[in-house]
Design a protein around this motif. Structure first.
Motif, mmCIF file in Angstrom:
data_model
loop_
_atom_site.group_PDB
_atom_site.id
_atom_site.type_symbol
_atom_site.label_atom_id
_atom_site.label_comp_id
_atom_site.label_asym_id
_atom_site.label_seq_id
_atom_site.Cartn_x
_atom_site.Cartn_y
_atom_site.Cartn_z
ATOM 1 N N GLY A 156 -29.917 25.584 -37.516
ATOM 2 C CA GLY A 156 -29.849 26.178 -36.190
ATOM 3 C C GLY A 156 -29.679 27.674 -36.347
ATOM 4 O O GLY A 156 -30.629 28.451 -36.220
ATOM 5 N N ASP A 157 -28.457 28.118 -36.657
ATOM 6 C CA ASP A 157 -28.219 29.514 -37.021
ATOM 7 C C ASP A 157 -28.336 29.645 -38.535
ATOM 8 O O ASP A 157 -27.952 28.739 -39.279
ATOM 9 N N GLY A 158 -28.826 30.793 -38.969
ATOM 10 C CA GLY A 158 -28.895 31.032 -40.399
ATOM 11 C C GLY A 158 -27.523 31.383 -40.947
ATOM 12 O O GLY A 158 -26.847 30.572 -41.572
ATOM 13 N N ILE A 159 -27.091 32.622 -40.688
ATOM 14 C CA ILE A 159 -25.758 33.066 -41.095
ATOM 15 C C ILE A 159 -24.990 33.446 -39.832
ATOM 16 O O ILE A 159 -25.428 34.292 -39.045
ATOM 17 N N LEU A 160 -23.867 32.786 -39.627
ATOM 18 C CA LEU A 160 -22.981 33.047 -38.488
ATOM 19 C C LEU A 160 -21.818 33.899 -38.969
ATOM 20 O O LEU A 160 -21.067 33.491 -39.862
ATOM 21 N N LEU A 161 -21.657 35.072 -38.381
ATOM 22 C CA LEU A 161 -20.507 35.923 -38.667
ATOM 23 C C LEU A 161 -19.523 35.726 -37.528
ATOM 24 O O LEU A 161 -19.676 36.300 -36.448
ATOM 25 N N CYS A 162 -18.531 34.881 -37.770
ATOM 26 C CA CYS A 162 -17.607 34.431 -36.721
ATOM 27 C C CYS A 162 -16.179 34.810 -37.109
ATOM 28 O O CYS A 162 -15.275 33.988 -37.114
ATOM 29 N N GLN A 163 -15.996 36.094 -37.446
ATOM 30 C CA GLN A 163 -14.715 36.545 -37.975
ATOM 31 C C GLN A 163 -13.762 36.895 -36.835
ATOM 32 O O GLN A 163 -13.460 38.050 -36.570
ATOM 33 N N PHE A 164 -13.267 35.836 -36.178
ATOM 34 C CA PHE A 164 -12.284 36.018 -35.124
ATOM 35 C C PHE A 164 -11.002 36.604 -35.722
ATOM 36 O O PHE A 164 -10.675 36.369 -36.880
ATOM 37 N N THR A 187 -33.653 27.981 -36.316
ATOM 38 C CA THR A 187 -34.222 27.719 -35.002
ATOM 39 C C THR A 187 -33.534 28.437 -33.842
ATOM 40 O O THR A 187 -34.122 28.591 -32.782
ATOM 41 N N ARG A 188 -32.277 28.880 -34.015
ATOM 42 C CA ARG A 188 -31.601 29.562 -32.910
ATOM 43 C C ARG A 188 -31.439 31.037 -33.253
ATOM 44 O O ARG A 188 -32.278 31.847 -32.904
ATOM 45 N N ASP A 198 -21.404 24.432 -33.434
ATOM 46 C CA ASP A 198 -22.245 25.248 -34.305
ATOM 47 C C ASP A 198 -23.178 24.389 -35.142
ATOM 48 O O ASP A 198 -22.964 23.186 -35.306
ATOM 49 N N TYR A 199 -24.173 25.062 -35.710
ATOM 50 C CA TYR A 199 -25.049 24.397 -36.668
ATOM 51 C C TYR A 199 -25.709 25.453 -37.555
ATOM 52 O O TYR A 199 -26.889 25.697 -37.485
ATOM 53 N N ASN A 200 -24.889 26.039 -38.404
ATOM 54 C CA ASN A 200 -25.315 27.172 -39.214
ATOM 55 C C ASN A 200 -25.377 26.844 -40.697
ATOM 56 O O ASN A 200 -24.788 25.863 -41.157
ATOM 57 N N GLY A 201 -26.059 27.708 -41.430
ATOM 58 C CA GLY A 201 -26.110 27.559 -42.879
ATOM 59 C C GLY A 201 -24.835 28.025 -43.556
ATOM 60 O O GLY A 201 -24.220 27.297 -44.332
ATOM 61 N N ILE A 202 -24.417 29.268 -43.254
ATOM 62 C CA ILE A 202 -23.230 29.862 -43.877
ATOM 63 C C ILE A 202 -22.412 30.533 -42.784
ATOM 64 O O ILE A 202 -22.956 31.231 -41.927
ATOM 65 N N VAL A 220 -39.943 30.328 -35.358
ATOM 66 C CA VAL A 220 -39.535 29.293 -34.405
ATOM 67 C C VAL A 220 -38.575 29.780 -33.326
ATOM 68 O O VAL A 220 -38.455 29.139 -32.275
ATOM 69 N N SER A 221 -37.881 30.869 -33.527
ATOM 70 C CA SER A 221 -36.814 31.280 -32.626
ATOM 71 C C SER A 221 -37.239 32.451 -31.746
ATOM 72 O O SER A 221 -38.093 33.263 -32.127
ATOM 73 N N GLY A 222 -36.578 32.568 -30.608
ATOM 74 C CA GLY A 222 -36.769 33.729 -29.756
ATOM 75 C C GLY A 222 -35.815 34.856 -30.085
ATOM 76 O O GLY A 222 -35.719 35.834 -29.321
ATOM 77 N N TYR A 223 -35.110 34.721 -31.217
ATOM 78 C CA TYR A 223 -34.110 35.713 -31.603
ATOM 79 C C TYR A 223 -34.249 36.041 -33.097
ATOM 80 O O TYR A 223 -34.736 35.238 -33.887
ATOM 81 N N LEU A 224 -33.780 37.228 -33.467
ATOM 82 C CA LEU A 224 -33.681 37.613 -34.872
ATOM 83 C C LEU A 224 -32.231 37.914 -35.232
ATOM 84 O O LEU A 224 -31.656 37.290 -36.107
#
Length: 558
Positions: A374-382, A398-399, A350-354, A423-427
């Motif tokens: 890379g990622d702004g906010i990653l919601l990774c609540q496994f 950027t991602r 990963d490479y996220n802010g929060i 910069v990214s192809g995603y929102l």
């Protein structure tokens, strides 16, 4: 500018190398014990040590002395010591022991030089305040790549005595250049490299860093049934740079080192798991954390096994993996931070802010400026989780500006954020089983200068009343979608950004405040329990609700 908000965030982070202040000025602390002095060049261990005219000399003198409540241990500013310091004893409520500095000049420096596990250590102790020191612990190169990386820390506060240890404060320190191993919990051992190891398990991973709070057990084979819990932890006003694995770590013992049936308290099987015994009342505020000059610096803040935490007013620059990550945590607020230029390091995925990560509940992410990661906010609540993401400004990540990556039992409420993408192809992006979680996405501004940036759709994602700007495919489920130019003040702004001297430059994000005629003005949904203020502290609502992180005309852009 709204004084309630920006006045409270005046920069208090002290840059490396500036003048140290006297420990006698510790706020709210009246010395009731003995004050001891240490002078590396003018002291003598045969002295009484109780006056600046007759100071002790060596760190070893502190390590063999048991101090009492109200005592102060003051190291002379501008002096340098090699080795480690582990003063003994505990303070008491209202009467902590203070380890700090006296005189004027640079912070007194303690250099572990890679010969000790921890440069400053407290073990099974409480009511301590560590202030105004410079701390480093760099293992010298041995000629073999990665051979100099050991399990090192700068400041290490830990326990294993099965009690609650309270009031452990670190204030106005400069911790830097701490080398160490990067041991990952899981992953694939095929990715092992010098200084980087996968599949090491919970208790052997992610425990090196600049400032580390953790606990274990005195005997793995007979761990007992009572955890050691750290309570009332504070790290503030400090600079932490180039430290492996992380700048600041909080971690509880899990028991995985002794097998699956071992006693441990760091894992969390459910939101109400009675066996989960986290550390409590943690504050991480007004720090500058940089991993710019190390390939092994993976996290800025790694906040795990906590219940009740505030992470506020920090600048995190060029971390690897995550700027601020919560894991096995409950009731955590992450607010008023600037996190930028996070990149992948040491084999991290990963490479996220929060990142509100695995088994995190009641997480509130608000009023942050998250940009150029890379990622702004990653919601990774496994496993499970619950999070609110509101009134943040996300720029030029950027991602995936917002990355949806949680398991089915998780919920996320994402509203009134401003997302600017050039910069990214995603929102907003998610895939596979991670889309089984429930995501509610309302009142956000999505502004993309990149054509056709992806907004992932799913039956579990509710888009409602967002403003979409640019050439976008608007989710069909957003039946109240708004479109048009949001008319920002100065989109695409490139600074100023936070430094050790300035603290977080949250005002820079005011470039994304609305101007007259914006279709985001007075077209938002009213959301109850919204915190009462916008990104910049302007009152909600000024007339009808607005869309985005900055309420028009509420004082936020003045």
């Amino acid at each position: 500018m709204n004084s309630r908000r920006w006045g409270a965030l005046a920069a208090v982070v002290v840059a490396a190398g500036v003048l140290a202040v006297s420990a006698a000025a510790t706020p709210g602390f009246a010395a009731t014990g003995t004050t001891y002095y240490l002078d590396a060049t003018g002291g003598n261990d045969a002295n009484a040590g109780t006056s600046s005219a007759a100071p002790w000399k060596s760190l070893g003198k502190l390590t063999v002395t048991t101090f009492k409540a109200g005592d102060q241990i003051l190291l002379k500013a501008g002096q340098v010591w090699s080795g480690y310091v582990w003063p003994k004893g505990s303070g008491a409520a209202g009467s902590p022991i203070v380890l700090s500095s006296y005189g004027t000049g640079a912070r007194p420096r303690i250099d572990g030089a890679g010969t000790v596990g921890s440069t400053v250590k407290l073990h099974n102790q409480q009511y301590w305040e560590v202030r105004n020191l410079e701390v480093t612990n760099t293992a010298p190169a041995t000629g073999t790549a990665g051979a100099n990386l050991k399990d090192l820390r700068g400041i290490h506060i830990d326990g294993d005595n099965g009690t609650t240890l309270s009031h452990l404060y670190v204030d106005n320190v400069y911790v830097h250049d701490v080398t160490g191993q990067v041991n990952w919990i899981g992953g694939d051992t095929a990715g092992n490299a010098p200084g980087v190891t996968f599949q090491t398990g919970w208790d052997n991973s992610k425990k090196t860093g600049g400032i580390v709070f953790d606990t274990t057990v005195a005997s793995i084979t007979a761990p007992g049934s009572t955890p050691t819990i750290l309570n009332d932890l504070v790290v503030q006003n400090s600079t932490i740079s180039d430290t492996s694995f992380a700048g600041i770590v909080v971690k509880q013992y899990s028991g995985d080192a002794a097998g699956a049936t071992a006693t441990g308290w760091g894992n969390r099987a459910s939101a109400s798991d009675a066996n989960f015994r986290p550390h409590t009342n943690v504050v991480i505020r007004n720090n500058y954390i940089s991993q710019a000059n190390t390939a092994y610096g993976c996290n800025g803040v790694y906040l795990t096994d906590v219940r009740g935490a505030l992470v506020t007013g920090n600048t995190v620059y060029k971390a690897g993996t995550s700027g601020i990550e919560a894991y096995f945590a409950d009731n955590v607020t992450v607010e008023h931070n600037e996190i930028y230029q996070t990149s992948k390091k040491a084999g991290g995925a990963d490479y996220n802010g929060i990142d509100p990560d695995k088994a995190t509940t009641n997480i509130l992410v608000q009023y942050n400026f998250v940009h150029d990661n890379g990622d702004g906010i990653l919601l990774c609540q496994f496993a499970f989780g619950s999070v609110i993401v509101r009134y943040n400004v996300l720029k030029s990540n950027t991602r995936y500006p917002i990355y949806l990556h949680s398991d089915k039992a998780a919920t996320a409420d994402i509203y009134n954020n401003t997302i600017y993408n050039n910069v990214s192809g995603y929102l907003t992006y998610g895939y596979g089983s991670s889309l089984a979680a429930k995501y509610t996405i309302r009142n956000n501004i999505y502004h993309s200068t990149k054509a056709n940036a992806v907004l992932t759709a799913s039956s579990t994602i509710t888009y409602q009343n967002n403003l979409y700007a640019g050439t976008l495919t608007i989710p069909s489920t957003d039946t109240s979608a708004k479109t048009g130019d949001p008319k920002f003040v100065n989109p695409g702004v490139t600074g100023p950004y936070g430094t050790a001297a300035s603290g977080p430059q949250l005002k820079t994000a005011l470039a994304y405040a609305l101007t007259a005629g914006s279709p985001a003005i007075n077209t938002g949904l009213a959301i109850s329990g919204n915190g009462g203020i916008d990104y910049a502290g302007g009152a909600l609502y000024n007339g009808a609700p607005d869309i985005g992180a900055l309420e028009y005309g509420a004082g936020s852009a003045s």
